[in-house]
Design a protein around this motif. Structure first.
Motif, short mmCIF file in Angstrom:
data_model
loop_
_atom_site.label_atom_id
_atom_site.label_comp_id
_atom_site.label_asym_id
_atom_site.label_seq_id
_atom_site.Cartn_x
_atom_site.Cartn_y
_atom_site.Cartn_z
N SER A 530 0.81 -1.22 0.00
CA SER A 530 0.00 0.00 0.00
C SER A 530 0.84 1.27 0.00
CB SER A 530 -0.94 0.00 1.22
OG SER A 530 -0.19 -0.07 2.42
N GLU A 531 2.13 1.13 0.32
CA GLU A 531 3.02 2.30 0.24
C GLU A 531 3.39 2.62 -1.20
OE1 GLU A 531 3.96 4.28 2.84
OE2 GLU A 531 2.49 3.07 3.93
N VAL A 532 3.24 1.63 -2.06
CA VAL A 532 3.65 1.77 -3.47
C VAL A 532 2.45 1.81 -4.40
CG1 VAL A 532 4.97 0.73 -5.35
CG2 VAL A 532 5.85 0.64 -3.00
N TYR A 533 1.50 0.89 -4.17
CA TYR A 533 0.34 0.76 -5.06
C TYR A 533 -0.88 1.40 -4.39
CZ TYR A 533 3.44 -2.50 -7.35
OH TYR A 533 4.53 -3.07 -7.98
N PHE A 534 -1.28 2.56 -4.89
CA PHE A 534 -2.40 3.30 -4.33
C PHE A 534 -3.13 4.01 -5.46
CE2 PHE A 534 1.57 5.67 -3.81
CZ PHE A 534 1.30 6.82 -4.53
N SER A 535 -4.28 4.53 -5.14
CA SER A 535 -5.15 5.11 -6.16
C SER A 535 -4.52 6.31 -6.87
CB SER A 535 -6.47 5.54 -5.53
OG SER A 535 -7.27 6.24 -6.46
N ARG A 536 -4.82 6.43 -8.14
CA ARG A 536 -4.33 7.57 -8.93
C ARG A 536 -4.86 8.88 -8.39
NH1 ARG A 536 -7.55 9.73 -13.19
NH2 ARG A 536 -9.73 9.13 -12.95
N GLU A 538 -4.86 9.86 -5.33
CA GLU A 538 -4.05 10.34 -4.21
C GLU A 538 -2.86 11.11 -4.77
OE1 GLU A 538 -3.42 7.67 -0.85
OE2 GLU A 538 -4.73 6.21 -1.82
N THR A 539 -3.14 12.28 -5.28
CA THR A 539 -2.14 13.05 -6.03
C THR A 539 -0.93 13.45 -5.20
OG1 THR A 539 -3.43 15.04 -5.56
CG2 THR A 539 -3.83 13.94 -7.67
N GLU A 540 -1.14 13.66 -3.89
CA GLU A 540 -0.02 14.10 -3.05
C GLU A 540 1.02 13.00 -2.85
OE1 GLU A 540 -2.87 11.99 -0.46
OE2 GLU A 540 -3.07 13.52 -2.05
N ARG A 541 0.64 11.75 -3.09
CA ARG A 541 1.57 10.64 -2.91
C ARG A 541 2.21 10.21 -4.23
NH1 ARG A 541 -1.38 5.81 -0.11
NH2 ARG A 541 0.77 5.06 0.07
N ARG A 542 1.73 10.74 -5.32
CA ARG A 542 2.21 10.28 -6.63
C ARG A 542 3.61 10.79 -6.94
NH1 ARG A 542 -2.29 9.98 -11.23
NH2 ARG A 542 -0.41 9.16 -12.25
N LEU A 543 4.18 10.24 -8.02
CA LEU A 543 5.56 10.52 -8.40
C LEU A 543 5.60 11.17 -9.78
CD1 LEU A 543 6.98 7.05 -7.28
CD2 LEU A 543 7.09 9.18 -5.99
N PRO A 544 5.22 12.45 -9.85
CA PRO A 544 5.19 13.11 -11.17
C PRO A 544 6.56 13.22 -11.82
CG PRO A 544 4.84 14.69 -9.39
CD PRO A 544 4.77 13.34 -8.77
N GLY A 545 7.60 13.11 -11.01
CA GLY A 545 8.95 13.17 -11.57
C GLY A 545 9.26 12.03 -12.52
N LEU A 546 8.44 10.97 -12.47
CA LEU A 546 8.65 9.83 -13.37
C LEU A 546 7.88 9.97 -14.68
CD1 LEU A 546 8.34 6.86 -10.81
CD2 LEU A 546 10.45 7.84 -11.74
N ASN A 653 8.19 1.20 -7.89
CA ASN A 653 7.66 2.56 -7.96
C ASN A 653 7.34 2.96 -9.39
OD1 ASN A 653 7.49 3.50 -5.25
ND2 ASN A 653 9.72 3.62 -5.17
N MET A 654 8.19 2.53 -10.31
CA MET A 654 7.95 2.84 -11.71
C MET A 654 6.72 2.10 -12.24
SD MET A 654 8.95 4.52 -14.42
CE MET A 654 10.71 4.94 -14.41
N SER A 655 6.61 0.80 -11.91
CA SER A 655 5.45 0.04 -12.39
C SER A 655 4.16 0.55 -11.76
CB SER A 655 5.63 -1.46 -12.09
OG SER A 655 5.65 -1.71 -10.71
N ALA A 656 4.22 0.95 -10.48
CA ALA A 656 3.03 1.46 -9.81
C ALA A 656 2.56 2.77 -10.45
CB ALA A 656 3.30 1.67 -8.32
N GLU A 657 3.51 3.65 -10.75
CA GLU A 657 3.14 4.92 -11.38
C GLU A 657 2.68 4.69 -12.82
OE1 GLU A 657 2.12 8.80 -11.16
OE2 GLU A 657 2.88 7.58 -9.52
N LEU A 658 3.19 3.63 -13.45
CA LEU A 658 2.74 3.28 -14.80
C LEU A 658 1.27 2.86 -14.78
CD1 LEU A 658 3.13 2.74 -17.80
CD2 LEU A 658 4.20 0.55 -17.22
N ALA A 685 -3.04 -3.55 -10.05
CA ALA A 685 -3.78 -2.70 -10.98
C ALA A 685 -5.04 -2.15 -10.33
CB ALA A 685 -4.13 -3.48 -12.25
N MET A 686 -5.79 -3.01 -9.65
CA MET A 686 -7.02 -2.58 -8.99
C MET A 686 -6.71 -1.57 -7.89
SD MET A 686 -8.90 -6.31 -8.87
CE MET A 686 -10.33 -5.79 -7.90
N SER A 687 -5.61 -1.77 -7.16
CA SER A 687 -5.20 -0.84 -6.10
C SER A 687 -4.87 0.53 -6.65
CB SER A 687 -3.97 -1.39 -5.36
OG SER A 687 -4.24 -2.62 -4.74
N SER A 688 -4.49 0.57 -7.90
CA SER A 688 -4.11 1.83 -8.55
C SER A 688 -5.31 2.53 -9.20
CB SER A 688 -3.03 1.57 -9.61
OG SER A 688 -1.94 0.87 -9.04
#
Length: 805
Positions: A530-536, A538-546, A653-658, A685-688
């Motif tokens: 849940s630290e890596v795979y979370f809903s899209r 939750e913008t404050e937790r996302r990794l826009p740098g990727l 982290n990359m796959s989760a943001e993908l 995928a569902m977690s995302s």
């Protein structure tokens, strides 16, 4: 004319015999159709499809709802040896019977499982062998409590507590004496826990509990154990009951209730309070086990992700429990795998590696050694590890004892090889053993047991299935992710169920291998980190740098060594899939469906992250075959403008943001496997928040609620699957909120059922409960163990020695 027959699924031979006698013509025509297929073995689908076709051709509704229809619908397999047709019938989940029908006379007989397996052996060319080795573990389990109802399968610990607690505590006080002895054996680092020598018998325990209760009732609930320790020790209680007065009172009250009137829920809660598990060893020998740069390498996929997430969750739960009981002890977890000197860019050549995100968990790598004792430097396929495991187990024992400075409290074996090593270690060290199969190979390959000789040079199933049989029966408890993994569903058998009866002609015949009603089976579903795979959202937790890197990966040119294809119409949503590139994962099947569906090609682009695009970079024969097939399909269907295939290995982290990035564009995820034991990528995928399509064979059938939290697809019916996917994307065009509805349904489903916190809590409770019952009863099943040791010595070692090494 489709659907199921209307009967109840119970078959009485006399009733069937009478029906066959009075409906000879129809029955004779159907049986002749089966013989006319000119196949020695008929699958359930073939038997049923032929029957339905006959009914439709003759507009025979009466036959379609007859006892014969019930019989054929429940038959899992047929064996044709004219004039007899032999049937393996599964009238209910995990319940079997065997019958034969004479085509000419319509006689129907019930036969034994051994006789049925003997027929199958003859049909593959084996001579009749009256003295074939038959493996029957049934007699060793007589008198051992078993579940009775199919719906209870996978809830073994609940049954154990109900059944054994009622038996144990009715033994004229002997059960309470065993419980007392159990409480007095607990120590850690030489420190006595729970009870001291002041408590000598059950009567003294009752007295001590009353005194402790009276004393604690005068103390503030938040007072720490240290402040009451002197008085509690004088009464007979040592550290381990709680970190403060409130927790200590709770533990004491639970034990008092058990002594007053044993009740399974109270017993489970109390056992969960006892500090029993401080050190865990998790075995996963094969593949490249590491934390980075390993996913996608041969034999390296979801199992690695599962174990690393499992370790973090278990350590967190162990720390929580120990702290709640007043112990400032650092639990230890060792993941034991193989050290590979030729490790490429991975860390698999390092003997010891700290696991990120934990405080005291490590990867311990021990090398395989050849007969001369030399370290084997190169990667070895999971199908060829068998000759090395015995020596590996001996070396692992030494390394583990040195690293932990004590024996472990729980050993978890993963997959067939890890479970086999766990069996050896747990037997030697007298430690509770848990097995987690992840994916048993036996169900993946049709008739893999029956035709084992033809495939043994490649897969060595003779070793693997023997090892599976031994490990399943030595385990104290077995964890599965789904019910289907154990016992399948109404119309298909489970992975473990396939080991209940089978034959490997010329090797052995199993008439009673694994019992689905054994209370060792428990369903404990994992989750996504849940630290890596979370809903899209939750913008404050996302990794826009990727995102720039992801944009290049998805929409970049095809001028990369690790990519093929470039999207011409970048406005279309993306259908994303990610998996190992092997036959079972069926990525090539997905590409074939897509290539044949003009409708789906107009609606979406397909993004594939799987394996390598260059066969020269793969060391796995099956993957190279799939690479060639992928290129062939893309050429034949001219897919380079709408399919992008990336042979890259993405970190978490990359796959989760993908996943989230694809969701941002209104895309979806598809998991098209021919069979999937659980479906971790489905959970990710569902977690995302990514709407998900997944195979109806295996775990995803339980994870997804069709049309609510995702969609089931049948990988054997590609055109139908492509239609389901196309229907979804067309509906999102005309009904914009529909995409969000499925997305939110997936998020809610994961949150309620599939999290690592729930997993870890249940896993630790199971460890405590089975550890207790193993101590106070004969869960060791000594006769069973000795039988399995003989099977290991006389069969497995010989088979393993024949594997090239």
């Amino acid at each position: 004319m489709t659907g199921k027959p209307s009967g109840n699924g119970d078959f009485v031979t006399d009733v069937l015999h009478d029906y066959l006698k009075h409906h000879r013509d129809d029955t004779y025509q159907i049986l002749r159709r089966y013989i006319g297929l000119n196949k020695p073995f008929l699958l359930r689908s073939e038997l049923w499809d032929e029957f339905v076709s006959f009914c439709e051709e003759n507009d025979n509704r009466e036959l379609r709802n007859s006892p014969l229809a019930d019989l054929i619908h429940a038959t899992q397999e047929g064996a044709v040896s004219s004039p007899w047709i032999y049937l393996a019938i599964r009238p209910r989940v995990a319940r079997w019977k065997y019958q034969r029908i004479h085509v000419e006379t319509m006689d129907i007989d019930t036969i034994s499982v051994g006789d049925y397996l003997s027929v199958k052996e003859r049909l593959v060319g084996m001579d009749q062998d009256e003295w074939a080795l038959e493996i029957d573990l049934g007699p060793f389990n007589r008198g051992f409590p078993k579940l009775r109802e199919s719906r209870s399968i996978g809830r073994g610990v609940e049954f154990m507590n109900r059944k054994l607690s009622s038996q144990l505590f009715q033994e004229d006080g002997k059960g309470f004496s065993k419980l007392l002895a159990f409480l007095k054996v607990h120590q850690c680092h030489g420190v006595q826990l729970m009870l001291n020598q002041s408590v000598q018998d059950v009567r003294g325990l009752r007295k001590a509990l009353r005194q402790a209760s009276d004393f604690l009732s005068t103390q503030p609930d938040d007072k720490k154990w240290d402040a009451v320790a002197v008085r509690m020790q004088a009464i007979g209680f040592e550290i381990g009951w709680g970190d403060n007065v409130a927790r200590t009172k709770s533990s004491i009250e639970l034990l008092s209730d058990i002594l007053e009137a044993p009740e399974p829920v109270s017993l489970e809660r109390f056992l969960g309070h006892i500090p029993m598990v401080f050190n865990i060893v998790i075995l996963s020998p094969h593949g490249y086990f590491g934390q980075s740069d390993v996913l996608g390498l041969p034999d390296t996929g979801g199992q690695v992700v599962y174990i690393l997430d499992q370790v973090r969750a278990l350590e967190k739960e162990m720390r929580r429990r120990l702290s709640a009981q007043g112990l400032s002890i650092d639990p230890q977890i060792l993941v034991v795998t193989r050290l590979i000197p030729e490790a490429g860019n991975t860390t698999c050549d390092q003997p010891l590696e700290e696991i990120m995100g934990t405080q005291n968990a490590r990867i311990l790598r021990v090398p395989f050694r050849n007969k001369a004792g030399e370290v084997v430097p190169h990667w070895i396929s999971r199908f060829e590890v068998w000759p090395y495991l015995e020596r590996f187990a001996i070396d692992v024992e030494k390394e583990v004892m040195a690293e932990l400075e004590s024996r472990p409290d729980l050993i978890i074996g993963n997959y067939s090889d890890g479970a086999m090593v766990a069996s050896m270690l747990s037997s030697k060290l007298k430690v509770t053993q848990c097995n987690i199969a992840h994916a048993l190979e036996k169900n993946k390959y049709l008739f893999s047991d029956l035709y084992w000789k033809e495939n043994d040079h490649k897969y060595h199933f003779s070793c693997q299935f023997t090892a599976d049989l031994i490990a399943m029966n030595t385990a104290d408890f077995i964890i599965t992710s789904t019910y289907q993994e154990i016992a399948g569903k109404v119309d298909s058998i489970g992975q473990y169920e396939s080991y209940s009866a089978f034959t490997m002609p010329g090797l052995f015949r199993v008439v009673n291998g694994v019992d689905m009603f054994d209370p060792k089976f428990n369903i404990v579903s994992p989750g996504a980190d849940s630290e890596v795979y979370f809903s899209r959202s939750e913008t404050e937790r996302r990794l826009p740098g990727l995102h720039d890197e992801l944009k290049e990966l998805i929409f970049g040119s095809a001028d990369r060594d690790d990519a093929r294809g470039e999207f011409l119409d970048k406005s279309k949503p993306i259908l994303f899939t990610m998996a190992r590139l092997d036959r079972i994962k069926n990525i090539s099947g997905l590409i074939e469906w897509y290539g044949k569906s003009e409708r789906l090609k107009k609606l979406v682009n397909v993004l594939v992250v799987a394996g390598h695009t260059n066969p020269d970079l793969s060391g796995d024969n099956e993957e190279r075959e799939q690479i060639a097939l992928m290129h062939e399909l893309m050429n034949v269907h001219e897919l380079d403008g709408c399919v992008r295939w990336l042979g890259v290995h993405l970190e978490k982290n990359m796959s989760a943001e993908l996943y989230r990035y694809v969701a941002d564009m209104g895309g979806a995820f598809v998991q098209p496997a021919l069979f999937e034991a659980f479906g971790l990528t489905v959970i990710e995928a569902m977690s995302s928040g990514l709407p998900t399509f997944a195979t109806c064979y295996g775990g995803p059938l339980e994870i997804i609620e069709h049309g609510i939290s995702g969609f089931h697809i049948d990988p054997n019916h590609g055109e139908e699957s492509a239609t389901i996917i196309a229907d979804f994307f067309e509906k999102t065009i005309n009904d914009a909120p529909y995409w969000r509805k499925i997305s939110e349904g997936g998020l809610e489903r994961v949150k309620s059922r599939y999290t690592w916190d729930l997993y870890a809590e249940r896993m630790m409770t199971l460890s405590c409960v089975y550890g207790f019952w193993k101590y106070v009863t004969n869960l060791e099943r000594d006769e069973n163990r000795r039988y399995l040791e003989m099977l290991y010595g006389l069969q497995f070692r010989r088979l393993a020695e024949n594997v090239p090494h």
